[in-house]
Write a protein that holds these residues in place. Structure first.
Motif, mmCIF file in Angstrom:
data_model
loop_
_atom_site.group_PDB
_atom_site.id
_atom_site.type_symbol
_atom_site.label_atom_id
_atom_site.label_comp_id
_atom_site.label_asym_id
_atom_site.label_seq_id
_atom_site.Cartn_x
_atom_site.Cartn_y
_atom_site.Cartn_z
ATOM 1 N N LEU A 39 0.829 -1.210 0.000
ATOM 2 C CA LEU A 39 0.000 0.000 0.000
ATOM 3 C C LEU A 39 0.863 1.259 0.000
ATOM 4 O O LEU A 39 0.540 2.244 -0.669
ATOM 5 N N ALA A 40 1.971 1.228 0.750
ATOM 6 C CA ALA A 40 2.882 2.374 0.795
ATOM 7 C C ALA A 40 3.475 2.659 -0.579
ATOM 8 O O ALA A 40 3.601 3.826 -0.991
ATOM 9 N N GLU A 41 3.832 1.606 -1.298
ATOM 10 C CA GLU A 41 4.406 1.768 -2.636
ATOM 11 C C GLU A 41 3.421 2.420 -3.603
ATOM 12 O O GLU A 41 3.832 2.983 -4.618
ATOM 13 N N ARG A 42 2.131 2.362 -3.282
ATOM 14 C CA ARG A 42 1.106 2.960 -4.125
ATOM 15 C C ARG A 42 0.660 4.318 -3.616
ATOM 16 O O ARG A 42 -0.403 4.822 -3.996
ATOM 17 N N GLY A 43 1.481 4.931 -2.766
ATOM 18 C CA GLY A 43 1.269 6.319 -2.376
ATOM 19 C C GLY A 43 0.358 6.565 -1.198
ATOM 20 O O GLY A 43 0.032 7.714 -0.893
ATOM 21 N N LEU A 44 -0.035 5.509 -0.506
ATOM 22 C CA LEU A 44 -0.927 5.686 0.636
ATOM 23 C C LEU A 44 -0.131 5.973 1.910
ATOM 24 O O LEU A 44 1.024 5.562 2.043
ATOM 25 N N THR A 45 -0.763 6.681 2.829
ATOM 26 C CA THR A 45 -0.195 6.854 4.166
ATOM 27 C C THR A 45 -0.593 5.624 4.982
ATOM 28 O O THR A 45 -1.777 5.283 5.042
ATOM 29 N N VAL A 46 0.390 4.964 5.572
ATOM 30 C CA VAL A 46 0.141 3.668 6.208
ATOM 31 C C VAL A 46 0.621 3.664 7.655
ATOM 32 O O VAL A 46 1.704 4.165 7.962
ATOM 33 N N SER A 47 -0.193 3.083 8.533
ATOM 34 C CA SER A 47 0.195 2.883 9.932
ATOM 35 C C SER A 47 -0.076 1.431 10.313
ATOM 36 O O SER A 47 -1.199 0.939 10.162
ATOM 37 N N LEU A 48 0.967 0.759 10.781
ATOM 38 C CA LEU A 48 0.874 -0.637 11.227
ATOM 39 C C LEU A 48 1.511 -0.729 12.609
ATOM 40 O O LEU A 48 2.702 -0.981 12.753
ATOM 41 N N PRO A 49 0.720 -0.482 13.668
ATOM 42 C CA PRO A 49 1.287 -0.462 15.024
ATOM 43 C C PRO A 49 1.533 -1.856 15.596
ATOM 44 O O PRO A 49 0.945 -2.843 15.146
ATOM 45 N N LEU A 50 2.415 -1.904 16.584
ATOM 46 C CA LEU A 50 2.642 -3.111 17.384
ATOM 47 C C LEU A 50 1.735 -3.017 18.607
ATOM 48 O O LEU A 50 1.838 -2.073 19.396
ATOM 49 N N LEU A 51 0.839 -3.986 18.768
ATOM 50 C CA LEU A 51 -0.090 -3.950 19.893
ATOM 51 C C LEU A 51 0.651 -4.190 21.211
ATOM 52 O O LEU A 51 1.600 -4.974 21.260
ATOM 53 N N PRO A 52 0.229 -3.536 22.300
ATOM 54 C CA PRO A 52 0.878 -3.715 23.598
ATOM 55 C C PRO A 52 0.953 -5.187 24.000
ATOM 56 O O PRO A 52 0.002 -5.951 23.810
ATOM 57 N N GLY A 53 2.120 -5.579 24.547
ATOM 58 C CA GLY A 53 2.319 -6.952 24.999
ATOM 59 C C GLY A 53 2.701 -7.920 23.902
ATOM 60 O O GLY A 53 3.035 -9.072 24.173
ATOM 61 N N HIS A 54 2.677 -7.474 22.659
ATOM 62 C CA HIS A 54 2.995 -8.324 21.519
ATOM 63 C C HIS A 54 4.422 -8.060 21.034
ATOM 64 O O HIS A 54 5.011 -7.030 21.316
ATOM 65 N N GLY A 55 4.956 -9.019 20.290
ATOM 66 C CA GLY A 55 6.236 -8.814 19.611
ATOM 67 C C GLY A 55 7.466 -8.846 20.502
ATOM 68 O O GLY A 55 8.549 -8.477 20.060
#
Length: 259
Positions: A39-55
């Protein structure tokens, strides 16, 4: 606690159309990173957060609950709404449930939603015992990496903390009651062979939302984490076409930042 390699949050400053992506229970942004980058490569503003306690490690997740996870995506959505003229929300599994609640709560401020194998209920006899068992047993076996494609692994926990599972069960019951408030255009993609979220969950979501503009797509080649599986490109293409149909102008490219 350091974030697991690949599980970092992702953001891209693009044009006036924004997309928030919500990952699943015990998972991480890694499961949606290719989708976000597409989606970013197609010019969109993108947000993909890390949820608390994950990762990080499951012990960190054991002290969090649905209020923490929902607050994170709600905050990210509000940030996108300040910067963008239109915002869409996409989600996988529990991320699909988070997406549905954001749609129910934010109304017209969310232009459309895409959910992949959305979770609607914690299934099995053990689900009813969670309120008690979680005080006796800390974890059960993990649900990560349900992927048909060989050689592909999901960055997620190999154990499920039962306190968090109990909170998830409460959250899904809450979201189920709010589904009639979902009126936005939506695309629902689901895998018939899903070993984490059964197809009945998707059927339940489709039967209860109030949206009139709904497209249902069956992902025959993929298991639960379809965003990393054989049907990934189809998910990406369908979601982008959905945005293009509903957003009159998609802006120019911006800058990318991970972490």
């Amino acid at each position: 606690m350091p974030v697991l390699p690949g599980a970092e949050p992702y953001r891209h400053e693009g044009g006036e159309v924004g997309v928030l992506l919500c990952h699943g229970f015990t998972g991480s942004p890694q499961s949606l990173r290719p989708w976000a980058e597409y989606l970013a490569e197609r010019g969109l503003t993108v947000s993909l957060p890390l949820l608390p306690g994950h990762g990080t490690r499951w012990q960190d997740m054991a002290v969090t609950g649905w209020q923490d996870w929902y607050a994170e995506v709600d905050r990210e959505l509000r940030g996108l709404q300040e910067r963008c003229s239109q915002v869409f929300v996409f989600g996988l599994s529990m991320g699909g449930a988070l997406t549905l609640r954001l749609a129910a709560k934010h109304g017209e401020a969310v232009s459309g939603i895409v959910v992949v194998n959305p979770a609607n209920k914690v299934h099995g006899l053990a689900a009813h015992a969670l309120p008690v068992v979680r005080h006796l047993v800390p974890t059960t076996k993990g649900v990560a990496s349900d992927i048909a494609k060989e050689g592909v692994e999901e960055v997620g926990y190999d154990r499920v903390p039962l306190h968090a599972a109990h909170s998830l069960r409460q959250f899904l019951r809450l979201v189920d009651g709010e589904l009639p408030q979902v009126t936005q255009p939506m695309v629902v993609l689901h895998s018939p062979q899903d070993h984490v979220v059964p197809p009945v969950d998707t059927a339940r979501v489709l039967s209860r939302v109030s949206s009139s503009d709904v497209k249902e797509i069956v992902l025959e080649q993929s298991y639960h984490v379809a965003t990393l599986d054989h049907d990934a490109e189809r998910i990406f293409d369908e979601s982008h076409a959905f945005i293009c149909r509903l957003a009159p102008s998609i802006g120019k490219k911006g800058s990318t930042s991970g972490g």
